[in-house]
Design an enzyme around this catalytic site. Structure first.
Site, PDB file in Angstrom:
ATOM      1  N   LYS A  52      -8.501  -1.289  -2.368  1.00 28.95           N
ATOM      2  CA  LYS A  52      -7.106  -1.732  -2.335  1.00 28.95           C
ATOM      3  C   LYS A  52      -6.966  -2.885  -3.321  1.00 28.95           C
ATOM      4  CE  LYS A  52      -3.529  -2.477   1.121  1.00 28.95           C
ATOM      5  NZ  LYS A  52      -2.518  -1.614   0.550  1.00 28.95           N
TER       6      LYS A  52
HETATM    7  N1  PMP Z   1      -2.046   4.689   0.705  1.00 30.40           N
HETATM    8  C1  PMP Z   1      -1.686   3.690  -0.121  1.00 30.40           C
HETATM    9  C2  PMP Z   1      -1.713   3.919  -1.585  1.00 30.40           C
HETATM   10  C3  PMP Z   1      -1.280   2.448   0.405  1.00 30.40           C
HETATM   11  O1  PMP Z   1      -0.932   1.464  -0.407  1.00 30.40           O
HETATM   12  C4  PMP Z   1      -1.239   2.269   1.804  1.00 30.40           C
HETATM   13  C5  PMP Z   1      -0.784   0.965   2.379  1.00 30.40           C
HETATM   14  N2  PMP Z   1      -1.838   0.077   2.555  1.00 30.40           N
HETATM   15  C6  PMP Z   1      -1.632   3.329   2.625  1.00 30.40           C
HETATM   16  C7  PMP Z   1      -2.016   4.524   2.031  1.00 30.40           C
HETATM   17  C8  PMP Z   1      -1.670   3.170   4.106  1.00 30.40           C
HETATM   18  O2  PMP Z   1      -2.807   2.442   4.458  1.00 30.40           O
HETATM   19  P1  PMP Z   1      -2.822   1.573   5.793  1.00 30.40           P
HETATM   20  O3  PMP Z   1      -2.438   2.490   6.887  1.00 30.40           O
HETATM   21  O4  PMP Z   1      -4.239   1.129   5.928  1.00 30.40           O
HETATM   22  O5  PMP Z   1      -1.870   0.478   5.603  1.00 30.40           O
END
Ligand code: PMP
Length: 310
Positions: free
Chosen positions: A158
């Site tokens: 991320k």
């Molecule tokens: N995919 C992407 C590209 C994202 O930015 C996010 C947001 N964090 C998610 C999926 C969802 O991840 P999470 O449920 O861990 O927030």
């Protein structure tokens, strides 16, 4: 300090006033766009007067992994960051739904691909709104941009660099009249459905929940994992993790996006094909309501998913 700014934030081990959290313009993070971060939500429970951070451990574990993948070195442990997140929320006296944003960035130091500069960490918290009580189904379109892949820029990390891919797709979708924030759906280099610009994607077909596997170029989403567990264990809905073709999006009974930011967002149309009834579907509604009750601590199950702040 402007009225909209939070009172204070956490920076490298200290709570500091918002306006005193400054980095120099020559910082490597600005030159290399190499920061990594997390997005976490906390939900206020009115009856209990408690703020629950949702899956704090899982988010911070992913942050530590992202830091390690890009070869930054954190001088703070996951346990340090857990305490620091809670301290930042308390210092802001947040008694409302809150978005928590820990960010790792380079400190002052020499230019170099391996950094060569110390890793700094900052945690900001800000009020946010939940859409979990809204039935709005959004319009999406398949992007002309391809999702980055594990051997190029791993979506599993991320980091800001990855979000350039998301930003191109989201901006295109908005200009094409789809939802301004969540309108883009990306295919991977193999032409299979990957995920949204900032959320994962789930389909419902004949009562079964279908979602792309973690090897389809997606972020290993905490919300996705939670919803898979909720479907199987609470709602008795079958879940299949497998590759998804583009046209399956058009023939699905229901489609929804999921993520910390997107929560559970129903999709009403894709590329101007209506999805199901064009409104929130029955399985999506059950998933969303179960998720809502768990994140807010109305449903007391999965206590390990919630960290009470007060
Ligand atoms: N995919 C992407 C590209 C994202 O930015 C996010 C947001 N964090 C998610 C999926 C969802 O991840 P999470 O449920 O861990 O927030």
């Amino acid at each position: 300090m402007s009225d909209e700014s939070p009172r204070c934030l956490w920076m490298n081990g200290e709570i500091v006033p918002w306006d005193r959290a400054i980095i120099h313009v020559s910082n490597l993070t600005i030159r290399l766009a190499s920061s990594v971060f997390e997005g976490i939500r906390a939900y206020w429970n009115v009856e209990q007067r408690q703020l629950y951070v949702f899956r704090l451990d899982d988010h911070l574990k992913r942050l530590m992994q992202s830091i390690a993948f890009v070869r930054m070195e954190s001088r703070f442990s996951q346990a340090d960051l857990t305490e620091s997140v809670l301290a930042t929320i308390r210092a802001n006296e947040a008694h409302h739904d809150t978005y928590i944003f820990p960010l790792a960035y380079y400190g002052a130091g020499p230019f170099g691909w391996m950094g060569g500069a110390p890793t700094n960490l900052v945690i900001t918290v800000a009020p946010t709104h939940s859409m979990l009580r809204s039935d709005e189904a959004i319009a999406c379109g398949v992007s002309s941009w391809t999702r980055i892949s594990d051997n190029v820029l791993p979506p599993r990390i991320k980091c800001f660099a990855n979000y350039q891919n998301s930003a191109l797709a989201a901006a295109e979708a908005a200009r094409n009249g789809y939802h301004p924030h969540w309108g883009a759906l990306l295919l991977n280099a193999q032409g299979k459905v990957s995920e949204g610009a900032g959320a994962c994607l789930m389909l419902v077909r004949d009562g079964t929940l279908i979602t792309s596997p973690v090897t389809s170029g997606i972020l290993d989403s905490v919300t996705r994992r939670s919803l898979i567990q909720i479907a199987r264990d609470i709602l008795g809905v079958d879940v299949v993790e497998r590759e998804v073709d583009r046209t399956e999006l058009y023939s699905a009974d229901e489609v929804f996006l999921c993520g910390t930011g997107a929560e559970v967002t129903p999709v009403g149309s894709i590329d101007h094909y209506q999805v199901g009834s064009g409104t929130i579907g029955p399985v999506t509604r059950r998933m969303r309501d179960a998720y809502h009750d768990l994140v807010r601590g109305i449903d007391s199950r999965y206590a390990e998913w919630r960290t009470g702040v007060y």
